[in-house]
Scaffold this active site. Structure first.
Site, PDB file in Angstrom:
ATOM      1  N   SER A 117       3.228  -1.115 -27.487  1.00 58.71           N
ATOM      2  CA  SER A 117       2.355   0.033 -27.715  1.00 58.71           C
ATOM      3  C   SER A 117       2.190   0.843 -26.439  1.00 58.71           C
ATOM      4  O   SER A 117       2.255   0.301 -25.326  1.00 58.71           O
ATOM      5  CB  SER A 117       0.984  -0.495 -28.149  1.00 58.71           C
ATOM      6  OG  SER A 117       0.022   0.521 -28.060  1.00 58.71           O
ATOM      7  N   TYR A 141      -6.579  -5.354 -26.002  1.00 59.72           N
ATOM      8  CA  TYR A 141      -5.434  -5.075 -26.880  1.00 59.72           C
ATOM      9  C   TYR A 141      -4.199  -4.717 -26.043  1.00 59.72           C
ATOM     10  O   TYR A 141      -3.129  -5.314 -26.193  1.00 59.72           O
ATOM     11  CB  TYR A 141      -5.775  -3.949 -27.862  1.00 59.72           C
ATOM     12  CG  TYR A 141      -4.561  -3.442 -28.602  1.00 59.72           C
ATOM     13  CD1 TYR A 141      -3.888  -4.267 -29.511  1.00 59.72           C
ATOM     14  CD2 TYR A 141      -4.038  -2.163 -28.369  1.00 59.72           C
ATOM     15  CE1 TYR A 141      -2.744  -3.821 -30.174  1.00 59.72           C
ATOM     16  CE2 TYR A 141      -2.907  -1.714 -29.034  1.00 59.72           C
ATOM     17  CZ  TYR A 141      -2.261  -2.539 -29.924  1.00 59.72           C
ATOM     18  OH  TYR A 141      -1.139  -2.100 -30.561  1.00 59.72           O
ATOM     19  N   LYS A 145      -0.485  -6.742 -25.429  1.00 59.51           N
ATOM     20  CA  LYS A 145       0.836  -6.156 -25.702  1.00 59.51           C
ATOM     21  C   LYS A 145       1.716  -6.270 -24.450  1.00 59.51           C
ATOM     22  O   LYS A 145       2.905  -6.567 -24.533  1.00 59.51           O
ATOM     23  CB  LYS A 145       0.682  -4.691 -26.132  1.00 59.51           C
ATOM     24  CG  LYS A 145       0.121  -4.555 -27.531  1.00 59.51           C
ATOM     25  CD  LYS A 145       1.215  -4.790 -28.566  1.00 59.51           C
ATOM     26  CE  LYS A 145       0.714  -5.462 -29.804  1.00 59.51           C
ATOM     27  NZ  LYS A 145       1.752  -5.721 -30.797  1.00 59.51           N
TER      28      LYS A 145
HETATM   29  N1  LIG Z   1      -0.373   1.565 -36.054  1.00 56.87           N
HETATM   30  C1  LIG Z   1      -0.216   2.015 -34.823  1.00 56.87           C
HETATM   31  O1  LIG Z   1      -0.577   3.165 -34.540  1.00 56.87           O
HETATM   32  C2  LIG Z   1       0.435   1.156 -33.753  1.00 56.87           C
HETATM   33  C3  LIG Z   1       0.690   1.734 -32.492  1.00 56.87           C
HETATM   34  C4  LIG Z   1       1.302   0.950 -31.515  1.00 56.87           C
HETATM   35  C5  LIG Z   1       1.662  -0.365 -31.793  1.00 56.87           C
HETATM   36  N2  LIG Z   1       1.399  -0.900 -33.010  1.00 56.87           N
HETATM   37  C6  LIG Z   1       1.783  -2.304 -33.262  1.00 56.87           C
HETATM   38  O2  LIG Z   1       2.515  -2.385 -34.470  1.00 56.87           O
HETATM   39  C7  LIG Z   1       2.248  -3.602 -35.130  1.00 56.87           C
HETATM   40  C8  LIG Z   1       1.945  -3.335 -36.607  1.00 56.87           C
HETATM   41  O3  LIG Z   1       0.880  -2.436 -36.747  1.00 56.87           O
HETATM   42  P1  LIG Z   1       0.436  -1.890 -38.167  1.00 56.87           P
HETATM   43  O4  LIG Z   1      -0.204  -0.563 -37.925  1.00 56.87           O
HETATM   44  O5  LIG Z   1       1.552  -1.983 -39.123  1.00 56.87           O
HETATM   45  O6  LIG Z   1      -0.710  -2.947 -38.524  1.00 56.87           O
HETATM   46  P2  LIG Z   1      -0.965  -3.755 -39.888  1.00 56.87           P
HETATM   47  O7  LIG Z   1      -2.273  -4.448 -39.690  1.00 56.87           O
HETATM   48  O8  LIG Z   1      -0.799  -2.852 -41.070  1.00 56.87           O
HETATM   49  O9  LIG Z   1       0.210  -4.805 -39.905  1.00 56.87           O
HETATM   50  C9  LIG Z   1       0.202  -6.050 -39.267  1.00 56.87           C
HETATM   51  C10 LIG Z   1       0.862  -7.051 -40.184  1.00 56.87           C
HETATM   52  O10 LIG Z   1       0.964  -8.315 -39.528  1.00 56.87           O
HETATM   53  C11 LIG Z   1       0.408  -9.327 -40.358  1.00 56.87           C
HETATM   54  N3  LIG Z   1      -0.124 -10.355 -39.439  1.00 56.87           N
HETATM   55  C12 LIG Z   1      -1.184 -10.237 -38.592  1.00 56.87           C
HETATM   56  N4  LIG Z   1      -1.352 -11.372 -37.897  1.00 56.87           N
HETATM   57  C13 LIG Z   1      -0.372 -12.228 -38.310  1.00 56.87           C
HETATM   58  C14 LIG Z   1       0.003 -13.559 -37.952  1.00 56.87           C
HETATM   59  N5  LIG Z   1      -0.695 -14.258 -37.026  1.00 56.87           N
HETATM   60  N6  LIG Z   1       1.060 -14.132 -38.566  1.00 56.87           N
HETATM   61  C15 LIG Z   1       1.778 -13.433 -39.501  1.00 56.87           C
HETATM   62  N7  LIG Z   1       1.465 -12.186 -39.881  1.00 56.87           N
HETATM   63  C16 LIG Z   1       0.410 -11.581 -39.285  1.00 56.87           C
HETATM   64  C17 LIG Z   1      -0.625  -8.635 -41.211  1.00 56.87           C
HETATM   65  O11 LIG Z   1      -0.937  -9.309 -42.420  1.00 56.87           O
HETATM   66  C18 LIG Z   1       0.053  -7.295 -41.468  1.00 56.87           C
HETATM   67  O12 LIG Z   1       0.919  -7.355 -42.577  1.00 56.87           O
HETATM   68  C19 LIG Z   1       1.102  -4.283 -34.363  1.00 56.87           C
HETATM   69  O13 LIG Z   1       1.683  -5.307 -33.576  1.00 56.87           O
HETATM   70  C20 LIG Z   1       0.558  -3.188 -33.489  1.00 56.87           C
HETATM   71  O14 LIG Z   1       0.081  -3.699 -32.279  1.00 56.87           O
HETATM   72  C21 LIG Z   1       0.797  -0.165 -34.004  1.00 56.87           C
END
Ligand SMILES: NC(=O)c1ccc[n+]([C@@H]2O[C@H](COP(=O)([O-])OP(=O)(O)OC[C@H]3O[C@@H](n4cnc5c(N)ncnc54)[C@H](O)[C@@H]3O)[C@@H](O)[C@H]2O)c1
Length: 322
Positions: A117, A141, A145
């Protein structure tokens, strides 16, 4: 290649699953469904319900499905919650990464791609954030990362794993309404929620050193993010020596006020003037990616603009809030 996608039932994960299967890759998903939904997965994709913190389950899944590469998207992502619950974030995001990598090494997996991120940069005081900009996260957070990236780098180097950490900037939009973001933690869904309730969208601070005084960010369509994963996965498959750390952004700044304008236009609720209050602690004035390195390394460039992000996110919002 056969890919394990952790967090594949989540917002970004389900877009990556769709893009990778559309591109002909073999995919299996591991997700604990803490925030994910199984309905997001296309027919024919196997979902293993379990947590990355359970090394026995992870190793079984890797071996049973003959996994040769991992795309690690599972994780917790709320900045405020990470400040309240640092131990939980370190367990889920850092211990989860350690257990997953341990199982990957044991099962001989040679490719690893990680969802990082822009939060690793903290409050960068530069016009364009390059991958060489110092990483100084300002909340747990972002720290988790960055620690994840370090683990990936160290294990990749020691165990001959090709690796890529992809630093997403501000993700928005949806490929289809069904795959839209369920959360209300980012600007776009937060503004939808306020407008739908007949309330004014909120702007925190209009005295930043930016053209219109509001914070500037780099918004990127989730389908573009997914396409970057396909390109990165192909690169890792072809190059066992790859050690990539790449920004995924558009390289173009959009202010909060500009974004709210587009949202009001798309939703047809332009009559409610935004409510301006004081700055929030920890909001940098401007965070915009340099997207040069990813273009050089993977030949990838974002294709979709802000209007497409807002329109597709709005279609998803309407579906979930009829
Ligand atoms: N959405 C954003 O703007 C953004 C920006 C930068 C980075 N990210 C990174 O992208 C990734 C996904 O984000 P998202 O927006 O899709 O979030 P989200 O919450 O929709 O998706 C996360 C997924 O991981 C699963 N999960 C969580 N903990 C788990 C575990 N211990 N074991 C197995 N599955 C698990 C959840 O059930 C979910 O399906 C994250 O790692 C986040 O840090 C997101």
């Amino acid at each position: 290649m056969s890919w394990l996608i952790t967090g594949g039932a989540g917002f970004i994960g389900s877009h990556v699953v769709k893009a990778m299967t559309d591109a002909g890759e073999r995919v299996v998903v591991l997700d604990d469904l803490s925030t994910g939904r199984p309905e997001r997965l296309p027919d024919g994709v196997v979902l293993e319900v379990g947590t990355v913190l359970d090394g026995v389950v992870v190793e079984r899944v890797l071996r049973e499905h003959g996994v040769t590469g991992i795309v690690h998207i599972a994780g917790k992502k709320q900045v405020g919650e990470s400040v309240d619950r640092p131990l939980y974030y370190y367990r889920e995001n850092v211990e989860g990464m350690r257990v997953l990598l341990d199982a990957a090494v044991a099962a001989g997996v040679g490719r690893f791609l990680f969802s990082s991120s822009a939060a690793v940069y903290g409050m960068p005081d530069v016009d364009l954030v390059t991958e060489k900009t110092p990483c100084v996260p300002i909340n747990p957070y972002g720290e988790t990362k960055l620690a994840g990236e370090w683990l990936v780098g160290a294990v990749g180097a020691r165990h001959g794993m090709a690796t890529a950490s992809l630093r997403y900037f501000n993700v928005a939009g949806a490929a289809t309404p069904e795959l839209g973001d369920d959360g209300v933690y980012n600007l776009v869904p937060m503004v939808f929620e306020r407008l739908e309730a007949g309330e004014a969208p909120r702007i925190f601070g209009d005295d930043y050193p930016t053209p219109d005084g509001t914070c500037v960010r780099d918004y990127i369509h989730v389908e573009d993010i997914a396409a970057a994963h396909v390109a990165a996965a192909r690169r890792l498959a072809a190059d066992p020596e790859a050690r990539l750390v790449l920004n995924i952004g558009r390289g173009e700044g959009v202010s909060v006020a500009e974004m709210i304008d587009v949202i009001q236009e798309v939703t047809g609720r332009a009559e409610i003037a935004p409510d301006v209050s004081g700055r929030r602690a920890g909001d940098p004035a401007r965070v915009v990616a340099s997207a040069d390195l990813i273009h050089q390394e993977l030949g990838w460039t974002a294709r979709r603009g802000v209007r497409e992000m807002v329109e597709s996110a709005w279609a998803g919002w309407r579906l979930r809030h009829p």
